[in-house]
Enzyme design. Sequence first.
Site, PDB file in Angstrom:
ATOM      1  N   GLU A  73       0.822  -1.219   0.000  1.00  0.00           N
ATOM      2  CA  GLU A  73       0.000   0.000   0.000  1.00  0.00           C
ATOM      3  C   GLU A  73       0.851   1.262   0.000  1.00  0.00           C
ATOM      4  OE1 GLU A  73      -0.201  -2.690   2.140  1.00  0.00           O
ATOM      5  OE2 GLU A  73      -1.760  -2.163   3.576  1.00  0.00           O
ATOM      6  N   SER A  74       2.119   1.135   0.367  1.00  0.00           N
ATOM      7  CA  SER A  74       2.970   2.321   0.360  1.00  0.00           C
ATOM      8  C   SER A  74       3.193   2.832  -1.053  1.00  0.00           C
ATOM      9  CB  SER A  74       4.300   2.005   1.036  1.00  0.00           C
ATOM     10  OG  SER A  74       4.945   0.952   0.345  1.00  0.00           O
TER      11      SER A  74
END
Lengths: 223, 229, 444
Positions: free
Chosen positions: A52-53
């Site tokens: 998700e980064s």
Amino acid sequence: MTDDKERLDRAIIAMRVARELPPGATVNLGIGIPTLVSMFVADDSIVFYHSESGVLNCGPLAEDGNEDIDLINAGGQFLEPVPGMAYFSSVDAFAMIRGGHVDVTILGAHQVSATGDLANWMLPDRGVGNIGGAMDLAAGAEKVIVAMEHNDRNGNPKVVQECSFPLTGKGCVSLVVTDVAVMEPTPDGMALREVAPGWSADEVQSVTGARLIIPDSVAEYEV
Amino acid sequence: MTFSKLYDTPATAVADIHDGATLLIGGATRNSEPTALLVALLASGVRDLTCVCDFADWDGSEGVLQLAHAERIASIISPFPFAGESGGVIRKQWQAGALAVEVIPQGTLAERLRAAGAGIGGVFTPVVLGTRFADGRETRTVNGVECVLESPLRADFALIRADRADALGNLAYQGAQRGWNAVMAPAARITIAEVDVVGEPGAIDPELVITPGIYVNRVVHAPPTGEQG
Amino acid sequence: MPPAKLDPQAMARRAAGFIAPGDVVAVDSGLPSLVPGVTPPDLGAWFLRNNGMLNDLPLSLADAAAVTRGGYVDLAVVNAGQVDAAGSFSSLISTVHSGPNPPGNAVDLAAGSGRVIAMLPHADDQGRPNIVATLSSPADGLRCVSAIITDIAVIEVDSGGLTLAEVAPGWSGNDVRALTGADISISPALREMDFSPPTGVPPSKVYPDGPSAIADVPDGATVFIDGFGGPGGMAHYLLISLRDQGSRDLTIVSNTAGIARVVSFGTPPGRTAIDHSVLIENGQVAKAIASFPVSPSVSRPSEFELAYRRGEVDLELVPQGTLAERLRAGGAGIHAFYTPTGAGTLIAEGKESRNIDGRDYILEYGLRADFAIIRAHKADTNGNLVYRGTSRNFNAVMAPAARVTVVEVDEIVEAGQLDPEEIVTPGVFVQRIVKRPDAFTGYE
């Protein structure tokens, strides 16, 4: 009594989960035991990691001295750069998740219900919690595998008939791998699939809050 | 084993496209259209296709027009379904009742494809309000603004064109090639990319990847054939 | 012999006269596509074309639609087939075009733009007027055109109808009126069309320092603040500037509400990471909208969590992907959307739920702010941004969703120095640029 029975360590849980990843799958690893899974994916089984980064095809955790504040995973850990990565924004990271492009996510949990409800973002005692990307993963990933300890620090079962903690997603979990068993939530309830070496089905049931559906013969963990 | 999304030929990459499939077809100029894939699709004999594309009937389009000439298209969804003047094969087939046409404004098409790729169940926007594109549609007032519900537009296959790919399916484009191709890649169950150059993983700077490989299932190396662009 | 009509280039030159320095101008295909070529580059205009090109920056069509729908277009120049006296237009004329009227991009341009001007020939080859009392095809844009540029005139449109403001050289007001198919009044100030190019340059986006770039953040403002969690991608210098500026009752929107200080993330020993905590401990924050608001460790609570427990700040907890999508919606003119995330959980309480094609969704709303305080690696002087690695995350999503986006960068380069293919955030979304001082570390 099962108090003194040996349970599998976190690495073995991760090893067992790693076997669930089909070659070519795109996988998102949650924080904790799930992060360990990448260490046990066989060299000849190519798996792509999504974070998700905002990075795809990312590498393992960075070596000491190789940390780059602009290359982290969702847990804020530094990653090693590898060939074939792609960077993108948060909106694209979650478009991938919600859009069904992430094949498997491996998450930790506070509770999993017999029908696959997941609770992993808030302990009621604290009164506030972090959702992060967990709800998106629960709702969007094609397959949700929970990797966790079977019981909490106080011995309370984390596999329960109904979750008492706030939910992350309803009916989203398709496999639960713990330090004593592998279980599969079904519409009829939690089905026991495998037990840790030295554990019987009844012993697993005795530390489980959900009524297990126990087949005639239960395989032992294979890692 | 090394994993690769590379297919040997356009024909093998499109082999499982079936009669009646819904296709997203990228591009709006010759350089941005998946020409080799469309030629292979024509040769495969597949029919009753629903084609979603920007310009359907224009001089530079090799593939979509050829599919239309061969009467393989059952339905066109497009902001520009017809040639600019009154002629054109798609108009002719539409007038004869042989082909259905659904006209969608460009921005609406882009947003519907984006919603499909991003797992969004629908979006409320005021854009088409008051035009014929809002006829019969669900509307509601959101924060004091009257809006129309736009639904995701999903497809079985996307046929797209990029400038370069790596074996993991990461894509980079050149200029306006990005336009429709990058929007369509996430919106189909199977996305097939035709590219000028294929490299090893790492051949594309991760900052320059526009379509991450997670959206791309198959890559075909199809360098320009030398025709005038 | 009637006087000569203008050629398309002359019409384009007149249209260019409507452009102000720094304007974002959406140009339709056809006649409007000639306008960029006759506009002085010094004017700093951004031309958005139907193929997604924003000057030389390639955008996906979804991003291009977001520029239009998000309200970033100051002026749209549409290629009209007919315009009526109320300023509605259709893109093609049904008499020459049987079948469904292809709208192309006209519907978006009409709906989302600050001002719409239409270009078209005043009459067709047979002398039939294109400016009409009633359109012969369905409208693509309703009552949106404020000026019409034809090959013989400039007509202004307002609620009172059409006013002939300018005529091409050699044409009289009555000549034009005779070729117009709707009532038109002739301006008492009727003049000959002026083809001189627009002049001026846009104001610089580069601010000398952090304090000057955030000086006008008012009390009660909603502020997007970047930062995924770690030290990367955070506008530390602007955060300190905002602390020193002292505005209060802020609603901050961010992935975390400041956890870098309590989670090491590589912080050098003896130093404290700068994060949202600097605003919270200064009493400036009334509310946080966040997905990861508190420390992952119960035993090391963040400033936000302590203030929350004291009842000093409110919290709106949002799943991370929903936060990103709400920001994207805010910037892209999407007022609300259905997402599957959070269906059946606490997050769904009080929200509309809906089953669509067998899947449960909840309705979430777009999110906009007065200010965004973001961090990028490099900016050019036009405000185009590139990021580094995973520090792109929310920065790139917040930029389009704020009225004023202020970016802190490591380096500012001249316009033209960044490769258009590598630019992630087009400068149309960036209003102010500040260079982070070289000595600034992000730690206190």
